[in-house]
Write an enzyme that holds these catalytic residues in place. Sequence first.
Site, PDB file in Angstrom:
ATOM      1  N   GLU A 168      -5.191  51.308   1.285  1.00  0.00           N
ATOM      2  CA  GLU A 168      -4.742  52.150   0.203  1.00  0.00           C
ATOM      3  C   GLU A 168      -5.752  52.555  -0.641  1.00  0.00           C
ATOM      4  OE1 GLU A 168      -1.574  50.008  -1.668  1.00  0.00           O
ATOM      5  OE2 GLU A 168      -0.434  50.082   0.138  1.00  0.00           O
ATOM      6  N   PRO A 189      -9.715  49.444  -7.056  1.00  0.00           N
ATOM      7  CA  PRO A 189      -8.695  48.202  -7.253  1.00  0.00           C
ATOM      8  C   PRO A 189      -7.456  48.280  -6.501  1.00  0.00           C
ATOM      9  CG  PRO A 189      -9.582  48.935  -9.447  1.00  0.00           C
ATOM     10  CD  PRO A 189      -9.981  50.087  -8.471  1.00  0.00           C
ATOM     11  N   HIS A 409      15.724  46.145   1.743  1.00  0.00           N
ATOM     12  CA  HIS A 409      14.519  46.199   1.037  1.00  0.00           C
ATOM     13  C   HIS A 409      14.188  44.652   1.290  1.00  0.00           C
ATOM     14  CE1 HIS A 409      10.931  45.961  -1.952  1.00  0.00           C
ATOM     15  NE2 HIS A 409      10.582  46.614  -0.917  1.00  0.00           N
ATOM     16  N   HIS A 410      13.061  44.267   1.741  1.00  0.00           N
ATOM     17  CA  HIS A 410      12.625  42.905   2.100  1.00  0.00           C
ATOM     18  C   HIS A 410      11.095  43.005   1.511  1.00  0.00           C
ATOM     19  CE1 HIS A 410      15.614  41.570   5.764  1.00  0.00           C
ATOM     20  NE2 HIS A 410      16.187  41.668   4.409  1.00  0.00           N
ATOM     21  N   GLU A 411      10.897  42.607   0.517  1.00  0.00           N
ATOM     22  CA  GLU A 411       9.551  42.107   0.001  1.00  0.00           C
ATOM     23  C   GLU A 411       9.117  40.820   0.225  1.00  0.00           C
ATOM     24  OE1 GLU A 411       6.246  42.132  -0.659  1.00  0.00           O
ATOM     25  OE2 GLU A 411       6.835  44.126  -1.315  1.00  0.00           O
ATOM     26  N   HIS A 479       5.749  48.336   5.132  1.00  0.00           N
ATOM     27  CA  HIS A 479       4.620  48.595   4.132  1.00  0.00           C
ATOM     28  C   HIS A 479       3.609  47.525   3.885  1.00  0.00           C
ATOM     29  CE1 HIS A 479       6.318  52.250   1.857  1.00  0.00           C
ATOM     30  NE2 HIS A 479       6.929  52.118   3.244  1.00  0.00           N
ATOM     31  N   GLU A 480       2.312  47.871   3.519  1.00  0.00           N
ATOM     32  CA  GLU A 480       1.155  47.028   3.534  1.00  0.00           C
ATOM     33  C   GLU A 480       1.143  46.145   4.867  1.00  0.00           C
ATOM     34  OE1 GLU A 480       2.743  47.917  -0.207  1.00  0.00           O
ATOM     35  OE2 GLU A 480       3.807  46.338   1.103  1.00  0.00           O
ATOM     36  N   GLU A 498       3.738  52.158   6.112  1.00  0.00           N
ATOM     37  CA  GLU A 498       2.937  52.811   4.916  1.00  0.00           C
ATOM     38  C   GLU A 498       1.546  52.803   5.395  1.00  0.00           C
ATOM     39  OE1 GLU A 498       2.792  52.034   0.298  1.00  0.00           O
ATOM     40  OE2 GLU A 498       2.512  50.391   1.439  1.00  0.00           O
ATOM     41  N   GLU A 504       3.372  56.773  -3.844  1.00  0.00           N
ATOM     42  CA  GLU A 504       3.425  55.809  -5.150  1.00  0.00           C
ATOM     43  C   GLU A 504       2.227  56.088  -6.182  1.00  0.00           C
ATOM     44  OE1 GLU A 504       4.071  51.947  -3.703  1.00  0.00           O
ATOM     45  OE2 GLU A 504       2.075  51.628  -2.701  1.00  0.00           O
TER      46      GLU A 504
END
Length: 709
Positions: A168, A189, A409-411, A479-480, A498, A504
Site C-alpha cells: 500500500e 507509514p 465482511h470478515h476482518e 484485502h491486505e 486489494e 481508501e
Amino acid sequence: MKKLIILLFLILPAISWAQELKSPNENFNLKFSIEEGKPTYQLTLDRQLIVKPSSLGLELIDVEDLISGFEIVETKNSSYDNTWEPVWGESSKIRNHYNELLVSLKQSETNRLMNIRFRLFNDGLGFRYEFPQQDNFTYFVVKEEKTQFAMTGDHKAWWIAGDYDTQEYDYTTSKLSEIRGLMEKAVTPNVSQYAFSETGVQTALMMKSKDGVYINLHEAALVGYSAMHLELDDENMVFTSHLTPDAIGNKAYMQAPTQTPWRTVIASKNAGDILLSNITLNLNEPLAYEDVSWIKPVKYIGVWWEMITGKSSWAYADLPGVKLGETDYSKAEPNGRHGATTEHVKEYIDFAAEHGFDQVLVEGWNQGWEDWFDKSKDYVFDFLTPYPDFDVVELRNYAKSKGVRIMMHHETSGAIRNYERHMDKAYQFMIDNNYNAVKSGYVGDIIPRGEHHYGQWAVNHYLYAVKKAGEYGVMVNAHEAVRPTGLRRTYPNLLANESARGTEYEAFGGNNVDHTTILPFTRQIGGPMDYTPGIFETDISKLNPNNGSRVRTTIARQLALYVTMYSPLQMAADLPEHYNQHLDAFQFIKDVPVDWSESLVLEAEPGDFITYARKDKNSSNWFVGRTNDEENRTSNIKFDFLEKGKSYIATVYKDAENAHWEKNPKAYEIEKYSVNNKSDISIDCAPGGGYAISIMEVDKSDLKGLEKL
C-alpha cells in the site's frame, strides 16, 4: 586497437550456450547453459538482449546450496497450443501457446537432482525450479532463492518499496540507479510494514529501456512458497530474488516432489502488450472445480466509504476494552455514529435494488470493533455475533425480497489462526443467511507474531481460505493479503484482492494523480484489484469536517476506472446521496459490465495514460475508458474494433473544458453520437481526468438526430 579488443574478449565470461529455445513466433530467444557449474540463462527479443546472462539457484539451510556444481543430465523440448475459457475475465477465450525446455540437472558432489522448466510464449518467459522424487533429497529449507534478472541498462522503472507486509504505497517513477536515493521517501507509514532494503522493490515491477522496450518482472502460481521481491545491485543493474522470511528468518520449507512458483519476464516494444499478456494466467493450473455455476461477477455498493472518511463508525459503542462472550453490549451506550444499523442498511438495499446492483457490502456489523486496531490481539472477532442494532434475520429477508444479497465482511485483524478456528462456522453462517461473497481483511501484524503477510505461512492460509470458501460456495475478495499471481484461473471464486494502495487512501491524504495509470502495469498483472472506484464527492470535508483530504480525480475519470481497472468485482463506492446528485453520470456505472468477451488497449504509456476498449460478454456493446495523469492530454482513438455494417450510439462522458482534479473535479459533459467501425474521436483529458464511453448497438432508425462521428 587490436590489443584492446583482445583484452575485452578475455574479460568477458566465456559462455557456451548448450540449449536454445524460441517462442512460437520466434521473436523471443532463450539461451541456457552451465557456466562454471552454475545454471545460467539469457533472453532476447527481436535479437535484442533484454536479460543479460543471469544465474539461477537456491541457498539452503544446513546442507550444500543448489547454486553451483551442476551438470546437465538431460533436456527435453516440447510445444503446447490450446485455448481455454475462463469462468470470468477480460476475454472469453485465452490461448495458451508456448515452447518448453525442461533441463534436468545433477549436482555432481551430492547427486541431488534439480530441474528447471522454461516456457517461452509470444509475449515473454516463465520458468521455475522443480525437485523430483529422489532418495537423497526429500526435505529441505530455503535460506534464499538466488534467481537473477540482469538488466541491460539503467531502465526507467515504476516501483514500490520491497516490504514483507504491505504493497500500500504510492509508486515512484525513476531510473533504477535512483532507487536507493529515493527509498526513504517511498516508504510511507502503514499499519503493518517491514521494508527490508535500500534497493529492494516489489513485483510486479514495470520498466522501460532507453530504446523503448517495456519489461515486466513478476511471478505466477504462488503456492506453498513465500512471495518474491527483487533486490537490486545498482552498480551492475542486476536484480536478485529476495523471498519473504518467516518468524525465524527462513524463507520456505519444502518436500520433494515439489516446485517453486514461476518467475516471469513479460516484454514488448508496445506498452499495451504488457497489459494484454496472459502469461500469468497460463502458468497456473487449470480450473479446480467441476461446477462453477455459483461463481458470478458482482457489482455492489456498501456501507464502507462513510466509515473510511470518518462520517460514521465501524464500532457500536465507545468501550475501553472488549472480550467476546463476556462484554454485554445490551448495557453499552451506543455512540450514535455506528454505520451498520438495520435501518441504514435497508436504505442501501433499496438503492441497490432500484439501480440494479447485485450486493451490498456491510462493514462493522459484528461485535469487537471497539478493541482491535493495533492491539496484536489474537481473539478479536468470531465472525458470527452481530451488534444489537444489526438484525441478521430481518436484513436477510429484506434483501431477499428486493432481489439483493448482502456481502459478508470478515476482518481478521491479522489473527490468522483465530480466523481458521472460526472459518467453518463463519462460512456456514453466511450460507444460512443468504450470503455468497465475503470481503476478508488482514489489517495489522500477522499472528502468530513474527510472521509476515507475504511469508509462506500466510500464503498457505490465503489459499486455504479460498479453498474452504469453495466448499461452501462462497466467493472471496481478500484485502491486505498477498498480491495475486494468477491463481484465479484455478480457483475463480477468488474474485479479487486489494494488495495495493486503493481508493481508501484518497481519504487518508490522497494517491498520486498518476496512480491509476501505473497500477494496471504493476499490481494488476497478477489479477484483479478491488480498487473501489466511483467517488463523485471528492471533497472529503463534505462528509467529515475533520478530514481535509481530497480525491485526486475528476468524475469523468472515476467512470473510466470501471473499464481501465479491471475486476469482476466492482464497487460503486460513494454514498447514494452523491449518486442521486449526478444520476446522468451514474448511468455509466449502471450500464458498464463486469465481465468481458474481448479487451483491447487503444493507447498506453505507464505513468501517463491508458485507454481500454472492452466488449460485454453478454451483448455486442462496447465500453471505453481512459485514465489520465496530472497533465492535460488529448486522446485520439478509432472505433475500428466495432463490427462492420452495424450501427451504434456512443454516449461520451468526458471532462468539461475547465475540469481539473483539484480546481473543478465535478465538471463533466455528456454527449451522444452515431458511430460505426469507420468513426474516430478526439477528446481532451483534464489533469487527473479521463473519459468513459458506452457504445450500444442499435437499429439505424434509432440514430435520427444524432451527430455522426
